[in-house]
Design a protein around this motif. Structure first.
Motif, PDB file in Angstrom:
ATOM      1  N   UNK A  87      -3.665   5.270  -1.488  1.00 12.39           N
ATOM      2  CA  UNK A  87      -2.465   4.890  -2.239  1.00 12.39           C
ATOM      3  C   UNK A  87      -1.699   3.755  -1.566  1.00 12.39           C
ATOM      4  N   UNK A  88      -2.148   3.355  -0.377  1.00  7.73           N
ATOM      5  CA  UNK A  88      -1.437   2.324   0.373  1.00  7.73           C
ATOM      6  C   UNK A  88      -2.414   1.362   1.029  1.00  7.73           C
ATOM      7  N   UNK A  89      -2.068   0.078   0.990  1.00  2.00           N
ATOM      8  CA  UNK A  89      -2.801  -0.949   1.724  1.00  2.00           C
ATOM      9  C   UNK A  89      -1.771  -1.775   2.487  1.00  2.00           C
ATOM     10  N   UNK A  90      -2.097  -2.089   3.735  1.00  2.00           N
ATOM     11  CA  UNK A  90      -1.156  -2.825   4.584  1.00  2.00           C
ATOM     12  C   UNK A  90      -1.800  -4.112   5.077  1.00  2.00           C
ATOM     13  N   UNK A  91      -1.146  -5.223   4.784  1.00  2.00           N
ATOM     14  CA  UNK A  91      -1.573  -6.531   5.265  1.00  2.00           C
ATOM     15  C   UNK A  91      -0.650  -6.917   6.416  1.00  2.00           C
ATOM     16  N   UNK A  92      -1.239  -7.180   7.568  1.00  2.00           N
ATOM     17  CA  UNK A  92      -0.466  -7.605   8.729  1.00  2.00           C
ATOM     18  C   UNK A  92      -0.731  -9.085   8.966  1.00  2.00           C
ATOM     19  N   UNK A  96       4.702 -11.738   8.352  1.00  2.00           N
ATOM     20  CA  UNK A  96       5.252 -10.549   7.696  1.00  2.00           C
ATOM     21  C   UNK A  96       4.201  -9.452   7.651  1.00  2.00           C
ATOM     22  N   UNK A  97       4.653  -8.250   7.405  1.00  2.00           N
ATOM     23  CA  UNK A  97       3.781  -7.137   7.030  1.00  2.00           C
ATOM     24  C   UNK A  97       4.032  -6.901   5.552  1.00  2.00           C
ATOM     25  N   UNK A  98       2.968  -6.811   4.776  1.00  2.00           N
ATOM     26  CA  UNK A  98       3.099  -6.599   3.340  1.00  2.00           C
ATOM     27  C   UNK A  98       2.405  -5.293   2.990  1.00  2.00           C
ATOM     28  N   UNK A  99       3.153  -4.384   2.373  1.00  2.00           N
ATOM     29  CA  UNK A  99       2.622  -3.079   2.002  1.00  2.00           C
ATOM     30  C   UNK A  99       2.479  -2.984   0.492  1.00  2.00           C
ATOM     31  N   UNK A 100       1.273  -2.642   0.057  1.00  2.00           N
ATOM     32  CA  UNK A 100       0.994  -2.356  -1.350  1.00  2.00           C
ATOM     33  C   UNK A 100       0.959  -0.843  -1.491  1.00  2.00           C
ATOM     34  N   UNK A 113       8.000  -6.563   5.158  1.00  2.00           N
ATOM     35  CA  UNK A 113       8.749  -6.178   6.344  1.00  2.00           C
ATOM     36  C   UNK A 113       8.519  -7.208   7.450  1.00  2.00           C
ATOM     37  N   UNK A 114       9.268  -7.072   8.523  1.00  2.00           N
ATOM     38  CA  UNK A 114       9.098  -7.949   9.675  1.00  2.00           C
ATOM     39  C   UNK A 114       7.678  -7.774  10.229  1.00  2.00           C
ATOM     40  N   UNK A 115       7.108  -8.835  10.815  1.00  2.00           N
ATOM     41  CA  UNK A 115       5.731  -8.741  11.300  1.00  2.00           C
ATOM     42  C   UNK A 115       5.579  -7.823  12.509  1.00  2.00           C
ATOM     43  N   UNK A 116       4.478  -7.091  12.521  1.00  2.00           N
ATOM     44  CA  UNK A 116       4.117  -6.240  13.647  1.00  2.00           C
ATOM     45  C   UNK A 116       3.398  -7.058  14.718  1.00  2.00           C
TER      46      UNK A 116
END
Length: 135
Positions: A87-92, A96-100, A113-116
């Motif tokens: 249900x979730x995919x995270x692009x780092x 930025x961090x982008x959450x789908x 969100x702010x980049x990790x």
């Protein structure tokens, strides 16, 4: 908005982060229920031809399996795992961090969100160094 449309936007952001040299990591996580497949980790893989594809590591409870896919194939493969079971995919990226996310009503959303990570992936840096990605 239907999650498929939002996932296309999310995938476009993945490609954009590669073209901008900021890609660090991509992960599919948060499964629906207790499943054998726990995560999918996606990284860049540099080919001898000077092009790249994606290495997908499927992490199960008891083993890991790695597959390699072209950019277009990876979209089809990854989208087949949305809601089945992820249900979730995270692009780092370094910007930025982008959450789908997809909810129970099949609506997709993107959250920035702010980049990790401060640095792009080692393969991304190598692609920049070799001029495969022109910044």
């Amino acid at each position: 908005m239907p999650y498929q449309t939002i996932f296309v936007e999310f995938y476009d952001q993945i490609i954009s982060s590669i073209n901008q040299g900021t890609f660090a990591k991509l992960t599919l996580a948060k499964t629906m229920g207790d499943t054998e497949l726990k995560n999918i980790y996606v990284r860049l893989h540099l080919l001898e031809t000077g092009e790249y594809n994606f290495a997908l590591t499927l992490k199960y409870k008891t083993e890991e399996i790695e597959h390699f896919h072209s950019v277009d194939e990876a979209f089809t493969v990854l989208s087949s795992y949305i809601k089945n079971p992820f249900t979730t995919a995270l692009l780092f990226t370094t910007e930025m961090d982008l959450t789908f996310k997809v909810n129970k009503k099949n609506a997709g959303s993107l959250t920035e969100q702010m980049p990790t990570f401060k640095n792009a992936s080692p393969v991304m840096l190598e692609m920049i160094e070799k001029g495969i990605i022109k910044l």
